[in-house]
Design a protein around this motif. Sequence first.
Motif, PDB file in Angstrom:
ATOM      1  N   LYS A   1       0.841  -1.318   0.017  1.00 57.69           N
ATOM      2  CA  LYS A   1       0.051   0.008   0.033  1.00 57.69           C
ATOM      3  C   LYS A   1       0.854   1.328  -0.074  1.00 57.69           C
ATOM      4  O   LYS A   1       0.587   2.210  -0.785  1.00 57.69           O
ATOM      5  N   LEU A   2       1.860   1.378   1.009  1.00 49.00           N
ATOM      6  CA  LEU A   2       2.972   2.425   0.864  1.00 49.00           C
ATOM      7  C   LEU A   2       3.535   2.579  -0.350  1.00 49.00           C
ATOM      8  O   LEU A   2       3.712   3.774  -0.711  1.00 49.00           O
ATOM      9  N   TYR A   3       4.005   1.266  -0.797  1.00 52.84           N
ATOM     10  CA  TYR A   3       4.916   1.469  -2.153  1.00 52.84           C
ATOM     11  C   TYR A   3       3.948   2.080  -3.201  1.00 52.84           C
ATOM     12  O   TYR A   3       4.403   2.790  -3.856  1.00 52.84           O
ATOM     13  N   ASP A   4       2.605   1.763  -3.585  1.00 54.85           N
ATOM     14  CA  ASP A   4       1.869   1.953  -4.368  1.00 54.85           C
ATOM     15  C   ASP A   4       1.480   3.639  -4.239  1.00 54.85           C
ATOM     16  O   ASP A   4       1.388   4.295  -5.265  1.00 54.85           O
ATOM     17  N   THR A   5       1.490   4.012  -3.053  1.00 54.58           N
ATOM     18  CA  THR A   5       1.098   5.387  -2.593  1.00 54.58           C
ATOM     19  C   THR A   5       2.048   6.437  -3.028  1.00 54.58           C
ATOM     20  O   THR A   5       1.757   7.295  -3.379  1.00 54.58           O
ATOM     21  N   ALA A   6       3.250   6.076  -2.727  1.00 55.37           N
ATOM     22  CA  ALA A   6       4.497   6.807  -2.978  1.00 55.37           C
ATOM     23  C   ALA A   6       5.503   6.635  -3.920  1.00 55.37           C
ATOM     24  O   ALA A   6       6.258   7.643  -4.248  1.00 55.37           O
ATOM     25  N   PHE A   7       5.458   5.624  -4.516  1.00 53.76           N
ATOM     26  CA  PHE A   7       6.386   5.251  -5.703  1.00 53.76           C
ATOM     27  C   PHE A   7       5.838   5.015  -7.054  1.00 53.76           C
ATOM     28  O   PHE A   7       4.888   4.608  -7.184  1.00 53.76           O
ATOM     29  N   HIS A   8       6.521   5.860  -8.030  1.00 51.94           N
ATOM     30  CA  HIS A   8       5.740   5.560  -9.228  1.00 51.94           C
ATOM     31  C   HIS A   8       5.961   3.992 -10.018  1.00 51.94           C
ATOM     32  O   HIS A   8       6.785   3.398  -9.829  1.00 51.94           O
ATOM     33  N   PRO A   9       4.813   3.729 -10.519  1.00 57.61           N
ATOM     34  CA  PRO A   9       4.628   2.385 -10.976  1.00 57.61           C
ATOM     35  C   PRO A   9       5.571   2.145 -12.137  1.00 57.61           C
ATOM     36  O   PRO A   9       6.071   0.917 -12.205  1.00 57.61           O
ATOM     37  N   ASP A  10       6.040   3.049 -12.883  1.00 58.25           N
ATOM     38  CA  ASP A  10       6.965   2.955 -14.091  1.00 58.25           C
ATOM     39  C   ASP A  10       8.381   2.901 -13.620  1.00 58.25           C
ATOM     40  O   ASP A  10       9.194   2.014 -14.379  1.00 58.25           O
ATOM     41  N   THR A  11       8.693   3.925 -12.798  1.00 61.50           N
ATOM     42  CA  THR A  11      10.183   4.023 -12.551  1.00 61.50           C
ATOM     43  C   THR A  11      10.717   3.638 -11.236  1.00 61.50           C
ATOM     44  O   THR A  11      11.786   3.131 -10.923  1.00 61.50           O
ATOM     45  N   GLY A  12       9.803   3.457 -10.258  1.00 59.44           N
ATOM     46  CA  GLY A  12       9.952   2.929  -8.887  1.00 59.44           C
ATOM     47  C   GLY A  12      10.613   3.934  -7.898  1.00 59.44           C
ATOM     48  O   GLY A  12      10.685   3.612  -6.822  1.00 59.44           O
ATOM     49  N   ASP A  13      10.712   5.201  -8.530  1.00 62.93           N
ATOM     50  CA  ASP A  13      11.096   6.326  -7.986  1.00 62.93           C
ATOM     51  C   ASP A  13      10.125   6.888  -6.907  1.00 62.93           C
ATOM     52  O   ASP A  13       9.008   6.793  -7.307  1.00 62.93           O
ATOM     53  N   ARG A  14      10.636   7.345  -5.659  1.00 64.44           N
ATOM     54  CA  ARG A  14       9.641   8.018  -4.881  1.00 64.44           C
ATOM     55  C   ARG A  14       9.141   9.265  -5.348  1.00 64.44           C
ATOM     56  O   ARG A  14       9.766  10.072  -6.038  1.00 64.44           O
ATOM     57  N   MET A  15       7.717   9.560  -5.422  1.00 60.60           N
ATOM     58  CA  MET A  15       7.176  10.754  -5.863  1.00 60.60           C
ATOM     59  C   MET A  15       7.179  11.665  -5.044  1.00 60.60           C
ATOM     60  O   MET A  15       7.278  11.657  -3.892  1.00 60.60           O
ATOM     61  N   ASN A  16       7.152  12.955  -5.502  1.00 60.60           N
ATOM     62  CA  ASN A  16       7.092  14.281  -4.517  1.00 60.60           C
ATOM     63  C   ASN A  16       5.665  14.116  -4.027  1.00 60.60           C
ATOM     64  O   ASN A  16       4.891  13.722  -4.518  1.00 60.60           O
ATOM     65  N   LEU A  17       5.681  14.568  -2.718  1.00 58.88           N
ATOM     66  CA  LEU A  17       4.579  14.624  -1.914  1.00 58.88           C
ATOM     67  C   LEU A  17       3.323  15.153  -2.392  1.00 58.88           C
ATOM     68  O   LEU A  17       2.324  14.690  -2.435  1.00 58.88           O
ATOM     69  N   ILE A  18       3.390  16.272  -2.819  1.00 60.72           N
ATOM     70  CA  ILE A  18       2.346  17.057  -3.390  1.00 60.72           C
ATOM     71  C   ILE A  18       1.610  16.573  -4.679  1.00 60.72           C
ATOM     72  O   ILE A  18       0.491  16.461  -5.093  1.00 60.72           O
ATOM     73  N   GLY A  19       2.639  15.861  -5.523  1.00 58.67           N
ATOM     74  CA  GLY A  19       2.102  15.110  -6.644  1.00 58.67           C
ATOM     75  C   GLY A  19       1.314  13.840  -6.347  1.00 58.67           C
ATOM     76  O   GLY A  19       0.519  13.232  -7.328  1.00 58.67           O
ATOM     77  N   ARG A  20       1.525  13.053  -5.150  1.00 56.84           N
ATOM     78  CA  ARG A  20       0.991  12.070  -4.884  1.00 56.84           C
ATOM     79  C   ARG A  20      -0.673  11.825  -4.881  1.00 56.84           C
ATOM     80  O   ARG A  20      -1.252  13.033  -4.412  1.00 56.84           O
TER      81      ARG A  20
END
Length: 320
Positions: free
Chosen positions: A70-89
């Motif tokens: 759940k946390l992974y899908d919430t915070a990391f991009h499905p294509d790159t696996g990089d952590r997404m910026n907070l505001i864009g999640r």
Amino acid sequence: MTLRSFDIDAPRWDQSTFMGRLKHFFNITDWRTAALPDSRLDEAKALVGSCRAGSVPPGTTEEQLHYAKKLYDTAFHPDTGDRMNLIGRMSFQVPGGMAITGFMLQFYRTVPAVVFWQWVNQSFNALVNYTNRNAASPITPKQIGVAYVTATSTALATAVGLNLFTKKAPPLVARWVPFAAVASANCVNIPMMRQQEILNGIAVTDENGNKLGHSTKAAVKGITQVVVSRITMAAPGMIILPIIMQRMEKYKFMQRITFLHGPIQVMMVGAFLVFMVPAACSLFPQRCSMAVSKLEPELRDSIVSQYGDAVQRVYFNKGL
């Protein structure tokens, strides 16, 4: 089932049904996860990686694996696996969206207020759209700038134009101007921010994830669905709430607390978004599909020549 054989990437709920997708997006758009520190998110990513490698740490429960995913899908991009910026999640859509939308609905009477809050909203939307793009189609800083300026200009032109046009219209009509501006801007912002996909195509695969090529038609389908979802996400709060506020403001107790009208609208928008964010994201499958027969002739012929009738549909990540 042993945890060693636990498939952490398998959907917890059936993604072919709306209710299954709704449960999934209620899970990953949980606004409470936005407050978690990066270290906790990195721990979740590490646990997901361990599970994928087949080496689940001793003592780990199935529920812990579900929560890590759940946390992974919430915070990391499905294509790159990089952590997404907070505001864009998507998990930030409720706290961010409720504040901006609430103030857009409150401060709609003057042109300066309309301009400021539409600019804030489009800046927020641009960041969300960029964060949730299909990362397999990179976009240049210049293209990002053009998309941002175009979408912001569209929102401002719509909002200011309608604001002036509705001066003599019933008060409720003027209250709906922010929604008209948001809807029109979404029709520009999202396609512009994802223009590379429209120009060069989006990566499509077979059912097993084997890459088959790039399709512009698939990109158009995915982006259209995202535009519909975003407008649907905003519609109930921005259409129904003005009606509620118009009626409430007739009561004397509301006339005595005008300074609280803004905060009241923010909280009410939040109540709408808690449900509408996951509901709108659930309208269409995240893993979008398209019949091979509807692809571009070149790609369709290439797939048929290699696989014959074995591949009937292609699949792609439509983004959010």
